[in-house]
Design an enzyme around this catalytic site. Sequence first.
Site, PDB file in Angstrom:
ATOM      1  N   CYS A 112       0.820  -1.226   0.000  1.00  0.00           N
ATOM      2  CA  CYS A 112       0.000   0.000   0.000  1.00  0.00           C
ATOM      3  C   CYS A 112       0.849   1.269   0.000  1.00  0.00           C
ATOM      4  CB  CYS A 112      -0.936   0.002   1.204  1.00  0.00           C
ATOM      5  SG  CYS A 112      -1.944  -1.483   1.284  1.00  0.00           S
ATOM      6  N   HIS A 248      -3.354   6.945   2.460  1.00  0.00           N
ATOM      7  CA  HIS A 248      -3.806   5.638   1.987  1.00  0.00           C
ATOM      8  C   HIS A 248      -5.191   5.349   2.569  1.00  0.00           C
ATOM      9  CE1 HIS A 248      -4.217   1.499   1.125  1.00  0.00           C
ATOM     10  NE2 HIS A 248      -3.877   1.071   2.327  1.00  0.00           N
ATOM     11  N   ASN A 278     -10.292  -0.479   0.111  1.00  0.00           N
ATOM     12  CA  ASN A 278      -8.836  -0.321   0.150  1.00  0.00           C
ATOM     13  C   ASN A 278      -8.256  -0.884  -1.151  1.00  0.00           C
ATOM     14  OD1 ASN A 278      -6.096  -0.686   0.558  1.00  0.00           O
ATOM     15  ND2 ASN A 278      -6.305  -1.503   2.632  1.00  0.00           N
TER      16      ASN A 278
END
Length: 321
Positions: A112, A248, A278
């Site tokens: 990520c 993020h 996500n």
Amino acid sequence: MSVRIIGTGSYLPKKVADNNFLSTIVDTDDEWIRQRTGIKERHLSNGKEGTTYMAAHAAEAALENAGIGADELDLIIVATVSADTYVPSTSCSVQGAIGAIRATCFDINAACSGFLFALHTAHAYICAGIYKNVLLVGVEVLSKLIDWKDRSTCVLFGDGAGAAVVTAADHGREGFVQWSDGAGGEVLTCPGRAVGNPWKENASETGYIQMSGQEVFRFAVKKVPECIRQVTEKTGTKLETIDWFVLHQANSRIIQSVAKRLGVPEEKFPMNMEQYGNTSAASIPILLDEMNKKGMLQPGQKIILSGFGAGLTWGAAQLEW
Ligand code: UT7
């Protein structure tokens, strides 16, 4: 020498799965997912929308927004953990798809944090005078790495791609910090499957994403504020003068906790995990593209990007828009 983002783009698969749909395949419900994560729905690949396909679409949109041609690119860096193939790299496949004939290409895997690490790499190449125009793409088809029987992970993730064109600029204040902790890596793992249709294939369960959610949560709310402070110290910028914190998009509670720990109003932390879940390396560039298209990003604004993820990896970048 400095760098500037001159164009952004994104691609989201057409298929949308909302929380109510997921409650038909695992024991979960909309209320739990929304309260614990801020996620309402996510876009999922139809199996034909692969990593290269989505990355190339996001790349073309970013080039159009930047107003430069693919043949003007010197370097393409793709950040992903879910490539269509081990080789060729996604960046080489994207280069072929968009006709970036002069560009050299490589992928990076920092989960990520991948887009941030790619941006830092682009900055280093540009400031060393090696390359001028760099295309960065964060892209994931996480749906093929998810165990759709595991409610603790399958409700969290989505598919998508975001891209940015970065170029040399003659002024601007920027800074980067990036960190890794391999010893802590077992809290978020994926042994790996590289290909497959998430909805049809019967793959071995050991290949899927496994996560100790609470430990990742604790890691994120500690390390993200820490590295944001580090990057502002590095650039000599007061935290309160930062216009946007583009984090993020894993969990709205993580972002709210980061804002509180930094003493910064939550309004400076735009969020879109409600629609996309996500999307790992794609989440920051997708959000940047959304902000850009909405006119939220104005020349001269100070922006901090920050991410965290598997590895463990985390970091922050400060840029001038
Ligand atoms: O990109 C970086 C990667 N990941 C992350 O950033 C994730 C970071 N962690 C998180 O976001 C949160 O830890 C989660 C959203 C994953 C989980 O939230 P939590 O508040 O930490 O919940 P929990 O794991 O403590 O689980 C609480 C309860 C458990 O039941 P019991 O033991 O209290 O009876 C779970 O079994 O919720 C249960 N649960 C669910 N219930 C309904 C876990 N998943 C679900 C679900 N639906 N999908």
